[in-house]
Scaffold this active site. Structure first.
Site, PDB file in Angstrom:
ATOM      1  N   HIS A 107      31.226  46.313  58.603  1.00 22.37           N
ATOM      2  CA  HIS A 107      32.192  45.228  58.477  1.00 22.37           C
ATOM      3  C   HIS A 107      33.636  45.719  58.473  1.00 22.37           C
ATOM      4  CE1 HIS A 107      28.506  43.406  56.416  1.00 22.37           C
ATOM      5  NE2 HIS A 107      28.601  42.854  57.613  1.00 22.37           N
TER       6      HIS A 107
ATOM      7  N   LYS B 148      47.810  35.064  47.834  1.00 23.05           N
ATOM      8  CA  LYS B 148      46.659  35.825  48.323  1.00 23.05           C
ATOM      9  C   LYS B 148      46.978  36.597  49.610  1.00 23.05           C
ATOM     10  CE  LYS B 148      43.469  32.332  46.483  1.00 23.05           C
ATOM     11  NZ  LYS B 148      42.341  31.415  46.796  1.00 23.05           N
TER      12      LYS B 148
ATOM     13  N   ARG C  57      32.697  38.045  56.501  1.00 22.56           N
ATOM     14  CA  ARG C  57      32.620  36.706  57.084  1.00 22.56           C
ATOM     15  C   ARG C  57      33.754  36.388  58.058  1.00 22.56           C
ATOM     16  NH1 ARG C  57      31.078  32.249  52.691  1.00 22.56           N
ATOM     17  NH2 ARG C  57      30.937  31.075  54.645  1.00 22.56           N
TER      18      ARG C  57
ATOM     19  N   ARG D 256      52.949  16.464  41.289  1.00 18.12           N
ATOM     20  CA  ARG D 256      51.627  16.274  41.883  1.00 18.12           C
ATOM     21  C   ARG D 256      50.812  15.267  41.081  1.00 18.12           C
ATOM     22  NH1 ARG D 256      50.634  19.635  46.630  1.00 18.12           N
ATOM     23  NH2 ARG D 256      52.533  20.869  46.758  1.00 18.12           N
TER      24      ARG D 256
ATOM     25  N   PRO E 183      38.429  36.899  46.992  1.00 12.86           N
ATOM     26  CA  PRO E 183      39.619  37.563  46.455  1.00 12.86           C
ATOM     27  C   PRO E 183      40.685  36.561  46.023  1.00 12.86           C
ATOM     28  CG  PRO E 183      38.892  38.606  48.489  1.00 12.86           C
ATOM     29  CD  PRO E 183      38.105  37.347  48.353  1.00 12.86           C
ATOM     30  N   GLU E 184      41.154  36.716  44.794  1.00 15.43           N
ATOM     31  CA  GLU E 184      42.241  35.897  44.277  1.00 15.43           C
ATOM     32  C   GLU E 184      43.424  36.814  44.001  1.00 15.43           C
ATOM     33  OE1 GLU E 184      41.161  32.932  41.359  1.00 15.43           O
ATOM     34  OE2 GLU E 184      39.048  33.025  41.915  1.00 15.43           O
TER      35      GLU E 184
ATOM     36  N   ARG F 237      34.449  22.475  45.321  1.00 17.08           N
ATOM     37  CA  ARG F 237      34.329  23.752  44.617  1.00 17.08           C
ATOM     38  C   ARG F 237      33.445  23.592  43.379  1.00 17.08           C
ATOM     39  NH1 ARG F 237      39.164  27.069  45.702  1.00 17.08           N
ATOM     40  NH2 ARG F 237      40.507  25.959  47.157  1.00 17.08           N
TER      41      ARG F 237
END
Length: 263
Positions: free
Chosen positions: A93, A59, A112, A152, A2-3, A250
């Site tokens: 779940h 999120k 999970r 950054r 999920p984003e 990733r």
């Protein structure tokens, strides 16, 4: 995983299912998803209170109860919310069930169990839990976004997916946005020109709006996301071969022709 668009969809589902309704019962079926709170403490804090609003930051989903405590939910890689009738059969779940007035039940479902639920007594506790979160990717203005990139030195994809830099973007969104902007995922964020930063911001906003409308990052034919799992990876824009590699652990997909190295 999920984003931001998925969690915004969960926020809307929460609002339609539970907002304005009194919590009649909290059933914790798996304490493994609770963080810093016991099942009894969660029940005692929420039962009899009314869910007043649902907010999202990155999120994270914040379920507020007016001047009472706030439940913070994070969905990890496999979490979601389901609105059901209390008599409907539960899923294996389904970890926490919130039965609310009006014959509805909100279910936190996660296979999970990589994240879960937190309980914050007040706004200062909420702020502490979200202390390491950067500005929300959908709410940040262009000046704030550019300031994040200038500060950054890491690779631009790593910065976009770093929740302490910008909250809400995950692997799929970062690849999609960089492909649309024509930027190689390994270029340094701090090296981007002002024009590149502005283009990246505009395309992030456009991509997020479309994804939020869809309730997820949609695997459309015209999107990179729609082709990243094809047997033969071909760019939906130029038709050239896509590349797949690992970046900061990733899976990263990009087009060498549309996103040349050094771009």
């Amino acid at each position: 995983m999920p984003e931001l668009p998925d969690v915004e969809g969960f926020r809307r589902l929460f609002a339609s299912c539970a907002t304005g309704r009194v919590v009649q019962r909290v059933d914790v079926r798996d304490t493994g998803v609770l963080h810093g709170v016991s099942a009894r403490q969660l029940r005692d804090a929420l039962e009899g209170r009314r869910f007043t609003e649902a907010e999202r930051h990155g999120k994270w989903l914040l379920a507020r109860t007016g001047d009472g405590p706030t439940v913070l939910l994070h969905f990890g890689m496999t979490g979601l919310l389901v609105c059901a009738h209390p008599d409907e059969v539960t899923d294996a779940h389904d970890r926490v069930l919130f039965t609310v007035a009006g014959g509805r039940q909100l279910r936190y479902r996660d296979q999970r169990k990589l994240q879960g639920l937190w309980l914050a007594d007040d706004d200062s506790a909420v702020a502490r839990l979200l202390d390491r979160q950067g500005p929300d990717a959908l709410a940040v203005d262009r000046a704030g976004f550019e300031a994040v990139l200038r500060a950054r030195r890491g690779r631009v994809k790593t910065v976009l997916t770093d929740q302490s830099a910008l909250a809400g973007l995950g692997n799929l969104l970062a690849d999609e946005i960089l492909w649309r902007a024509g930027l190689h995922p390994t270029c340094r964020a701090s090296d981007l020109s002002e024009r590149e930063r502005r283009r990246l911001y505009a395309l992030m906003r456009r991509t997020l709006r479309s994804a939020v409308t869809a309730g997820r990052v949609p695997p459309r034919d015209s999107w990179l996301t729609g082709h990243r799992d094809d047997p033969v990876l071909a760019c939906p824009r130029c038709g050239g071969p896509l590349r797949r590699s690992r970046l900061a652990g990733r899976t990263t997909v990009w087009c060498p022709r549309c996103q040349p190295e050094g771009s």
